[in-house]
Design an enzyme around this catalytic site. Sequence first.
Site, PDB file in Angstrom:
ATOM      1  CG  HIS A 143     -19.113  -9.114  20.688  1.00  0.00           C
ATOM      2  ND1 HIS A 143     -18.608  -8.929  21.953  1.00  0.00           N
ATOM      3  CD2 HIS A 143     -19.235  -7.880  20.152  1.00  0.00           C
ATOM      4  CE1 HIS A 143     -18.429  -7.645  22.164  1.00  0.00           C
ATOM      5  NE2 HIS A 143     -18.810  -6.983  21.088  1.00  0.00           N
ATOM      6  N   GLY A 161     -13.697 -16.004  11.586  1.00  0.00           N
ATOM      7  CA  GLY A 161     -12.295 -16.400  11.561  1.00  0.00           C
ATOM      8  C   GLY A 161     -11.353 -15.343  12.095  1.00  0.00           C
ATOM      9  CG  ASP A 175     -19.343  -6.601  15.953  1.00  0.00           C
ATOM     10  OD1 ASP A 175     -20.043  -5.583  16.007  1.00  0.00           O
ATOM     11  OD2 ASP A 175     -18.298  -6.749  16.619  1.00  0.00           O
ATOM     12  N   GLY A 182     -15.100  -4.459  14.982  1.00  0.00           N
ATOM     13  CA  GLY A 182     -16.174  -4.939  14.133  1.00  0.00           C
ATOM     14  C   GLY A 182     -15.672  -5.880  13.065  1.00  0.00           C
TER      15      GLY A 182
END
Length: 391
Positions: free
Chosen positions: A219, A252, A277, A312
């Site tokens: 990520h 976002g 995620d 997450g």
Amino acid sequence: MSGAIRGTRILTPDESIDTGTIVFDDEGRITYAGPATETPPSAEFTKASGLTIAPGFIDLHVHGGGGFSLATKDSSEIESYARWVISRGVTGFLATVFASDFDQAVAFVGAAGYVSDWQPEGGAAIHGINLEGPFVNPKRRGALPEAWVRAPSPAELAALSNASDRSIRLMTLAPELPGAQELQQSALEDWITVAVGHTDATYEEARRAFGAGASHVTHAFNGMRPFHHRDPGPVLAAIDSPHVTLEVIADGVHLHPGTVRAIVRAAGPDRVALVTDAVPPAGIAEGSFRLGDEEATVSGDRVLLPDGTIAGGTATMERIVRNVVEWGAGSLAEAVRMASTVPARVLGLSDSKGRIAPGFDADLVALDGDLNVAMTWVGGRLVFARAEHFN
């Protein structure tokens, strides 16, 4: 029984065929994908007029959804998630695991390993395990439980690998930690892809890890040293390393749309893997749930720990793909490559997954004009269809 899909737009994603046909055999492999043609008389066909067929999505980094957790001692819960997530266009995923402590992790990877490398009836394929930690920097652990974080240890990685029946496919590592280089080598020798993440590594430290075989980023920009023009950190190190792929959470919340556009422009869509995620409440409702030893709260698009740490995501893969297109970060074909073709390559499955072409598995998703999922096939079997699309 063999099958066919007729009268549809096909996004291979190398090319777009406005009115095409896909034919697959009784083993679920594509035998034809191209302009409209006659289908075998014995084939069971599906009409998909007005829809776009793309390769099924593959989520490399997901913790759950639909109320189901992938960090569990119960293998049947992972199977239940696999049957739920097909409604989001996902045809394969890695069960992403972290735990409150090492003993719990051994149980979790054992449960996930038990159902790895197969497809539950009517569900997405479980391609193995993504081990998020525990060999990460405590300074950048984010929502990972404090007791989960440990110093690099080849012996402990071997214990987790053995407990998983060697089903760990991807592992996050902070390369600046003492002993990280030796652990990275052990992981690579065990055919585990090493991802740089939850790290305070400098640009130089990350480049050394990539030079030694790390090939993925967990990520991007989240849980790591941020970019600074005099201290560019691991994301720019990854962009400057042509063999490295970067996970992007285009929800976002984790990343601003402008940041997503910048990563895709800098690295190119063939080096970006879209991931969710997502956590167990994703796709269902707001509320609270346990995340390790803490209580996380789902409110709108955000999942937060009590101290405000992002824990997450709630967006599922079809929404991630739609965001990329709506934000101008990529065309639909590019979004599909990032959600399917690139993840398949990360998993070493690029000869069978992530494209619509003869010889590839008929893992497919049908999207309507608003990029919502209308139908999903796994191995040539129609496993999900919205009510209006049942024949």
